[in-house]
Design a protein around this motif. Structure first.
Motif, PDB file in Angstrom:
ATOM      1  N   ALA A 128       0.841  -1.194   0.000  1.00 23.40           N
ATOM      2  CA  ALA A 128       0.000   0.000   0.000  1.00 23.40           C
ATOM      3  C   ALA A 128       0.875   1.243   0.000  1.00 23.40           C
ATOM      4  O   ALA A 128       2.019   1.222   0.463  1.00 23.40           O
ATOM      5  CB  ALA A 128      -0.913   0.009   1.222  1.00 23.40           C
ATOM      6  N   MET A 129       0.317   2.336  -0.506  1.00 26.21           N
ATOM      7  CA  MET A 129       1.045   3.613  -0.560  1.00 26.21           C
ATOM      8  C   MET A 129       0.099   4.761  -0.299  1.00 26.21           C
ATOM      9  O   MET A 129      -1.123   4.641  -0.499  1.00 26.21           O
ATOM     10  CB  MET A 129       1.716   3.777  -1.923  1.00 26.21           C
ATOM     11  CG  MET A 129       0.751   4.001  -3.065  1.00 26.21           C
ATOM     12  SD  MET A 129       1.495   3.912  -4.705  1.00 26.21           S
ATOM     13  CE  MET A 129       0.792   2.360  -5.297  1.00 26.21           C
ATOM     14  N   VAL A 130       0.673   5.875   0.163  1.00 27.08           N
ATOM     15  CA  VAL A 130      -0.068   7.126   0.331  1.00 27.08           C
ATOM     16  C   VAL A 130       0.784   8.243  -0.247  1.00 27.08           C
ATOM     17  O   VAL A 130       1.996   8.086  -0.431  1.00 27.08           O
ATOM     18  CB  VAL A 130      -0.383   7.417   1.815  1.00 27.08           C
ATOM     19  CG1 VAL A 130      -1.332   6.378   2.387  1.00 27.08           C
ATOM     20  CG2 VAL A 130       0.897   7.498   2.635  1.00 27.08           C
ATOM     21  N   PRO A 131       0.174   9.386  -0.538  1.00 27.60           N
ATOM     22  CA  PRO A 131       0.982  10.509  -1.018  1.00 27.60           C
ATOM     23  C   PRO A 131       1.996  10.944   0.025  1.00 27.60           C
ATOM     24  O   PRO A 131       1.751  10.825   1.237  1.00 27.60           O
ATOM     25  CB  PRO A 131      -0.064  11.610  -1.265  1.00 27.60           C
ATOM     26  CG  PRO A 131      -1.357  10.891  -1.432  1.00 27.60           C
ATOM     27  CD  PRO A 131      -1.272   9.701  -0.528  1.00 27.60           C
ATOM     28  N   ALA A 132       3.143  11.422  -0.411  1.00 24.33           N
ATOM     29  CA  ALA A 132       4.167  11.913   0.508  1.00 24.33           C
ATOM     30  C   ALA A 132       3.577  12.996   1.401  1.00 24.33           C
ATOM     31  O   ALA A 132       2.887  13.894   0.929  1.00 24.33           O
ATOM     32  CB  ALA A 132       5.351  12.458  -0.282  1.00 24.33           C
ATOM     33  N   GLY A 133       3.846  12.889   2.707  1.00 22.90           N
ATOM     34  CA  GLY A 133       3.344  13.865   3.659  1.00 22.90           C
ATOM     35  C   GLY A 133       2.021  13.486   4.294  1.00 22.90           C
ATOM     36  O   GLY A 133       1.616  14.089   5.299  1.00 22.90           O
ATOM     37  N   LYS A 136       0.262   7.757   7.527  1.00 23.88           N
ATOM     38  CA  LYS A 136       0.319   6.356   7.102  1.00 23.88           C
ATOM     39  C   LYS A 136      -0.654   5.525   7.932  1.00 23.88           C
ATOM     40  O   LYS A 136      -0.517   5.456   9.146  1.00 23.88           O
ATOM     41  CB  LYS A 136       1.749   5.816   7.257  1.00 23.88           C
ATOM     42  CG  LYS A 136       2.760   6.462   6.335  1.00 23.88           C
ATOM     43  CD  LYS A 136       4.187   6.065   6.694  1.00 23.88           C
ATOM     44  CE  LYS A 136       4.437   4.596   6.539  1.00 23.88           C
ATOM     45  NZ  LYS A 136       5.857   4.242   6.776  1.00 23.88           N
ATOM     46  N   PRO A 137      -1.626   4.912   7.299  1.00 17.31           N
ATOM     47  CA  PRO A 137      -2.565   4.070   8.049  1.00 17.31           C
ATOM     48  C   PRO A 137      -1.874   2.806   8.549  1.00 17.31           C
ATOM     49  O   PRO A 137      -0.870   2.363   7.979  1.00 17.31           O
ATOM     50  CB  PRO A 137      -3.644   3.744   7.025  1.00 17.31           C
ATOM     51  CG  PRO A 137      -2.944   3.830   5.700  1.00 17.31           C
ATOM     52  CD  PRO A 137      -1.931   4.921   5.853  1.00 17.31           C
ATOM     53  N   ASP A 138      -2.420   2.224   9.577  1.00 15.67           N
ATOM     54  CA  ASP A 138      -1.892   0.980  10.129  1.00 15.67           C
ATOM     55  C   ASP A 138      -2.543  -0.187   9.395  1.00 15.67           C
ATOM     56  O   ASP A 138      -3.729  -0.468   9.593  1.00 15.67           O
ATOM     57  CB  ASP A 138      -2.183   0.897  11.625  1.00 15.67           C
ATOM     58  CG  ASP A 138      -1.524  -0.311  12.293  1.00 15.67           C
ATOM     59  OD1 ASP A 138      -0.956  -1.155  11.550  1.00 15.67           O
ATOM     60  OD2 ASP A 138      -1.580  -0.419  13.520  1.00 15.67           O
ATOM     61  N   ILE A 139      -1.779  -0.853   8.531  1.00 20.56           N
ATOM     62  CA  ILE A 139      -2.337  -1.965   7.756  1.00 20.56           C
ATOM     63  C   ILE A 139      -1.670  -3.290   8.139  1.00 20.56           C
ATOM     64  O   ILE A 139      -1.669  -4.242   7.367  1.00 20.56           O
ATOM     65  CB  ILE A 139      -2.193  -1.722   6.239  1.00 20.56           C
ATOM     66  CG1 ILE A 139      -0.709  -1.668   5.838  1.00 20.56           C
ATOM     67  CG2 ILE A 139      -2.898  -0.442   5.827  1.00 20.56           C
ATOM     68  CD1 ILE A 139      -0.480  -1.784   4.352  1.00 20.56           C
ATOM     69  N   ARG A 140      -1.114  -3.345   9.335  1.00 22.47           N
ATOM     70  CA  ARG A 140      -0.396  -4.560   9.746  1.00 22.47           C
ATOM     71  C   ARG A 140      -1.336  -5.737   9.976  1.00 22.47           C
ATOM     72  O   ARG A 140      -0.904  -6.892   9.972  1.00 22.47           O
ATOM     73  CB  ARG A 140       0.412  -4.279  11.014  1.00 22.47           C
ATOM     74  CG  ARG A 140       1.595  -3.346  10.778  1.00 22.47           C
ATOM     75  CD  ARG A 140       2.284  -2.989  12.086  1.00 22.47           C
ATOM     76  NE  ARG A 140       1.398  -2.205  12.957  1.00 22.47           N
ATOM     77  CZ  ARG A 140       1.732  -1.784  14.171  1.00 22.47           C
ATOM     78  NH1 ARG A 140       2.922  -2.095  14.679  1.00 22.47           N
ATOM     79  NH2 ARG A 140       0.883  -1.064  14.894  1.00 22.47           N
ATOM     80  N   PRO A 225       3.660  -3.857   3.206  1.00 28.02           N
ATOM     81  CA  PRO A 225       3.043  -4.934   2.421  1.00 28.02           C
ATOM     82  C   PRO A 225       1.686  -5.308   3.000  1.00 28.02           C
ATOM     83  O   PRO A 225       1.356  -4.957   4.136  1.00 28.02           O
ATOM     84  CB  PRO A 225       4.045  -6.082   2.577  1.00 28.02           C
ATOM     85  CG  PRO A 225       4.649  -5.847   3.932  1.00 28.02           C
ATOM     86  CD  PRO A 225       4.738  -4.349   4.083  1.00 28.02           C
ATOM     87  N   LEU A 226       0.904  -6.032   2.234  1.00 29.22           N
ATOM     88  CA  LEU A 226      -0.327  -6.587   2.769  1.00 29.22           C
ATOM     89  C   LEU A 226       0.013  -7.524   3.926  1.00 29.22           C
ATOM     90  O   LEU A 226       1.096  -8.123   3.953  1.00 29.22           O
ATOM     91  CB  LEU A 226      -1.083  -7.372   1.693  1.00 29.22           C
ATOM     92  CG  LEU A 226      -1.565  -6.620   0.447  1.00 29.22           C
ATOM     93  CD1 LEU A 226      -2.416  -7.554  -0.413  1.00 29.22           C
ATOM     94  CD2 LEU A 226      -2.317  -5.365   0.800  1.00 29.22           C
ATOM     95  N   PRO A 227      -0.889  -7.684   4.895  1.00 30.24           N
ATOM     96  CA  PRO A 227      -0.638  -8.645   5.977  1.00 30.24           C
ATOM     97  C   PRO A 227      -0.294 -10.022   5.419  1.00 30.24           C
ATOM     98  O   PRO A 227      -0.829 -10.444   4.387  1.00 30.24           O
ATOM     99  CB  PRO A 227      -1.962  -8.654   6.739  1.00 30.24           C
ATOM    100  CG  PRO A 227      -2.548  -7.294   6.483  1.00 30.24           C
ATOM    101  CD  PRO A 227      -2.166  -6.967   5.064  1.00 30.24           C
ATOM    102  N   ALA A 228       0.600 -10.706   6.109  1.00 32.96           N
ATOM    103  CA  ALA A 228       1.132 -11.973   5.590  1.00 32.96           C
ATOM    104  C   ALA A 228       0.049 -12.984   5.243  1.00 32.96           C
ATOM    105  O   ALA A 228       0.162 -13.716   4.253  1.00 32.96           O
ATOM    106  CB  ALA A 228       2.101 -12.569   6.616  1.00 32.96           C
TER     107      ALA A 228
END
Length: 276
Positions: A128-133, A136-140, A225-228
């Motif tokens: 996953a990605m977000v725009p710089a600045g 960052k969401p928690d996607i763990r 990365p996506l959760p394992a």
């Protein structure tokens, strides 16, 4: 004389700026020239390589070494995995094709590729990605990822209809989780190229693509990365065209791409070798 390496890369962009642009990239001693339009025809010493999405960076990185050692020039054309397959099925000539294993198997079954040449080169997961600045969401965790998707103003990914493996997988996940309709209403479906470009242009606030494609875009931040337990790896498999007139050179390229020197390039780009 310093040999030139010509890489012909096709990326399809959508929006007001350009559509279906072909770019020719010519590498010399220290110059890079970009020009729009049709590239020159391949010569007898050219090696035409058709590669799916994320792996194009690897071929481009290793091409100068290959060209210097063999005297052959690589003509590199890029599309989604499905796009490469459709072009070959439509009669496109090629010396080497690099796609997903199932699509390479179809080439072999239709006698368009040499079965003895097939080799797995690398694999890469989705991130996953977000725009710089941006935060960052928690996607763990899977629940954290679902919440990030629902909270996002807009979500960008490769259009499954374009044949990109990451988009196909993400769309299936959305449906399995029962959030397919919610994501569809705010989806930015990218037809090809880098999803990250659409975050840089403020078209989307959250994006998904292979990790290697995320790392290649300036202006976005790799969240993770996506959760394992739900990660999906795309394997890139190569085969030599059955009708290729450059069988020895094509085999030499595959040997280089499967070797230890390329393994270092893979790691730098968020990919990993596939063990035999």
């Amino acid at each position: 004389m310093i040999p030139l390496l010509c890489l012909r890369i096709r990326n399809v962009f959508y929006g007001s700026r350009m559509t279906a642009v072909k770019k020719t990239i010519v590498f010399g001693a220290s110059a890079i020239v970009l020009s729009a339009g049709l590239p020159p025809s391949a010569s007898a010493d050219d090696l035409k390589v058709l590669t799916a999405g994320a792996y194009k960076q690897v071929v481009a990185a290793m091409a100068p070494q290959f060209e210097a050692s063999t005297g052959h020039r690589i003509i590199l054309e890029n599309d989604t995995a499905g796009g490469v397959a459709r072009r070959i099925e439509g009669g496109a000539a090629f010396d080497v094709a690099i796609m997903t294993p199932d699509l390479v198997a179809r080439l072999v079954a239709s006698r368009k590729a040499d079965a003895a040449s097939v080799v797995n080169l690398a694999r890469v997961g989705i991130g996953a990605m977000v725009p710089a600045g941006a935060p960052k969401p928690d996607i763990r965790t899977v629940e954290g990822l679902k919440q990030a998707l629902l909270d996002a103003r807009s979500v960008a990914y490769i259009d499954p209809a374009a044949g990109g493996s990451s988009g196909i997988y993400m769309a299936k996940l959305f449906q399995q989780w029962g959030i397919g309709d919610a994501i569809e209403r705010k989806a930015v479906k990218v037809q090809g190229g880098y999803v990250g470009d659409h975050l840089v242009n403020n078209e989307a606030t959250l994006g998904f693509q292979q990790v290697s494609e995320i790392l290649a875009v300036k202006g976005v931040v790799f969240v993770g990365p996506l959760p394992a337990e739900i990660q999906n790896f795309t394997v890139y498999t190569a085969a030599i065209g059955a009708a290729s007139r450059e069988q020895a050179a094509a085999q030499a390229l595959l040997h280089l791409l499967a070797g230890p020197e390329t393994a270092r390039v893979l790691q730098e780009r968020g990919m990993e070798p596939v063990k035999p």
